[in-house]
Scaffold this active site. Structure first.
Site, mmCIF file in Angstrom:
data_model
loop_
_atom_site.group_PDB
_atom_site.id
_atom_site.type_symbol
_atom_site.label_atom_id
_atom_site.label_comp_id
_atom_site.label_asym_id
_atom_site.label_seq_id
_atom_site.Cartn_x
_atom_site.Cartn_y
_atom_site.Cartn_z
ATOM 1 N N LYS A 108 0.880 -1.170 0.000
ATOM 2 C CA LYS A 108 0.000 0.000 0.000
ATOM 3 C C LYS A 108 0.911 1.211 0.000
ATOM 4 C CE LYS A 108 -2.716 2.729 3.200
ATOM 5 N NZ LYS A 108 -3.723 2.784 4.251
ATOM 6 N N GLY A 169 -8.108 8.284 10.400
ATOM 7 C CA GLY A 169 -8.392 8.338 11.829
ATOM 8 C C GLY A 169 -9.430 9.356 12.245
ATOM 9 N N ALA A 198 -9.475 5.004 4.652
ATOM 10 C CA ALA A 198 -9.308 6.161 5.539
ATOM 11 C C ALA A 198 -10.606 6.894 5.807
ATOM 12 C CB ALA A 198 -8.274 7.162 5.016
ATOM 13 N N GLY A 199 -10.807 7.183 7.066
ATOM 14 C CA GLY A 199 -11.925 8.011 7.487
ATOM 15 C C GLY A 199 -13.143 7.275 7.981
ATOM 16 N N ASN A 220 -8.784 1.062 10.052
ATOM 17 C CA ASN A 220 -7.932 0.702 11.185
ATOM 18 C C ASN A 220 -8.487 1.326 12.461
ATOM 19 O OD1 ASN A 220 -4.309 0.709 11.782
ATOM 20 N ND2 ASN A 220 -5.960 0.402 13.194
ATOM 21 N N THR A 221 -8.441 2.659 12.511
ATOM 22 C CA THR A 221 -8.837 3.353 13.734
ATOM 23 C C THR A 221 -10.255 3.030 14.166
ATOM 24 O OG1 THR A 221 -7.420 5.158 12.986
ATOM 25 C CG2 THR A 221 -8.830 5.611 14.871
#
Lengths: 269, 70
Positions: A108, A169, A198-199, A220-221
């Site tokens: 990535k 995040g 993301a997001g 992830n977050t």
């Protein structure tokens, strides 16, 4: 004996490069409160692909061992990322080191342009992608939700395009669903999957991405930072499946006025 | 032998000769960790650690996987 009805609802795998992965949810490994929670959350997510970062080894004698050395990752396909890289050179070096760590040729690419938002430098990402594709990598580039950039990345041979939904995040979800949908349409017929990366903040965000026609979600977050990461991991797994099925089930149109579901005749009076 | 390892200047006393990448990894007590090594901006493949010499003034990067999504 006829096949069970559920077969027609089976969700096909996600093709990345030369392989097909059963799960359309890709999960990052950062910011977990503990190794045990990380292990359980990853298992609960049903993910086949997990991302990892590449960092200098801490050479101090009493340095804490990375929790990722304690967790058995053998059942996953590892997707190293070039997180923390701000230049093409750093990203390429990091990718080469990641491959040397023995993790195959998936990568990535992140080339970051802005520290506050962690928005990517799209031009540098395209450049790094060209170099790494030539080196034989299966490249998944993290970019903004810009269909022109995604088209360029598809043209040069990236295995997927990964537009952000919102800053890494941030938990803000899909901030521009129109852009994501335009990217999905632009990628139709190219064979290049679209993965929102993301997001994502909660399950409905992941479902929304899939309902817009995306092929997968990377987060992830949203899991690691949740108060109950294991529960959120399951929620995300279900959300990605729910969104995929809903998108292909042919939803009803949106109407301004009501359209009764119950028959009009025979009402008592 | 003076080396720059992971951005830090370090003085290694009493290095064995020949001082190979393998010897460096052992000296840093990293033999059991899965690491990748870059010597003067060139990656040294693990298969070549035994034959690659580390010299005075070299710059070394030693990396591992850590948790991270982005």
């Amino acid at each position: 004996m006829s096949a069970p009805a559920s077969d027609s609802l089976a969700i096909p795998g996600l093709r990345l490069g030369s392989k097909v992965y059963a799960s359309r949810l890709l999960v990052g490994t950062g910011k977990y409160p503990s190794a045990e929670i990380a292990r359980q959350a990853l298992a609960e997510s049903g993910s086949d692909i997990v991302t990892l970062a590449v960092r200098r080894v801490n050479l101090k004698r009493d340095a804490e061992d990375s929790i990722w050395n304690q967790i058995d990752l053998s059942r996953f396909t590892l997707l190293p990322n070039t997180a923390g890289c701000y230049t093409v050179e750093e990203a390429v070096r990091t990718a080469l080191l990641a491959r040397e760590l023995g993790m195959g040729d998936l990568v990535k690419i992140e080339v970051i342009a802005d520290q506050k938002t962690l928005f990517p430098d799209n031009a540098a990402t395209i450049e790094a992608a060209k170099i790494l594709i030539k080196e034989g990598f299966t490249v998944l580039p993290y970019v903004t939700d810009d269909l022109v950039v995604c088209k360029k990345l598809a043209d040069i041979g990236c295995a997927a395009v990964m537009p952000l939904g919102a800053p890494i995040g941030s938990g803000l979800g899909i901030r521009n669903p129109v852009n994501i949908r335009l990217i999905v349409e632009a990628m139709e017929g190219t064979g290049v999957p679209v993965i929102v990366d993301a997001g994502v903040g909660t399950a409905s965000d992941a479902a929304k991405a899939m309902e817009l026609g995306c092929d997968g979600v990377l987060l992830n977050t949203a899991i690691a930072g949740a108060q109950n990461p294991v529960a959120m991991a399951r929620a995300m797994r279900l959300a990605v499946e729910a969104g995929y099925l809903a998108q292909r089930a042919g939803r009803i149109p949106m109407k301004l006025h009501a359209s009764a579901s119950s028959p009009i005749e025979g009402v008592i009076g | 032998m003076r080396l720059t390892i992971n951005g830090e200047e370090r003085e290694l006393a009493e290095v064995s000769q020949p001082f190979t990448v393998t010897a460096l990894i052992e000296a840093l007590e990293l033999a059991t960790v899965r690491v990748a090594v870059e010597l003067n901006r060139d990656i040294v493949r693990r298969a070549n650690w035994d034959e690659t010499l580390v010299n005075d003034g070299d710059t070394v990067e030693i990396v591992q996987f850590v948790g991270g999504g982005a």
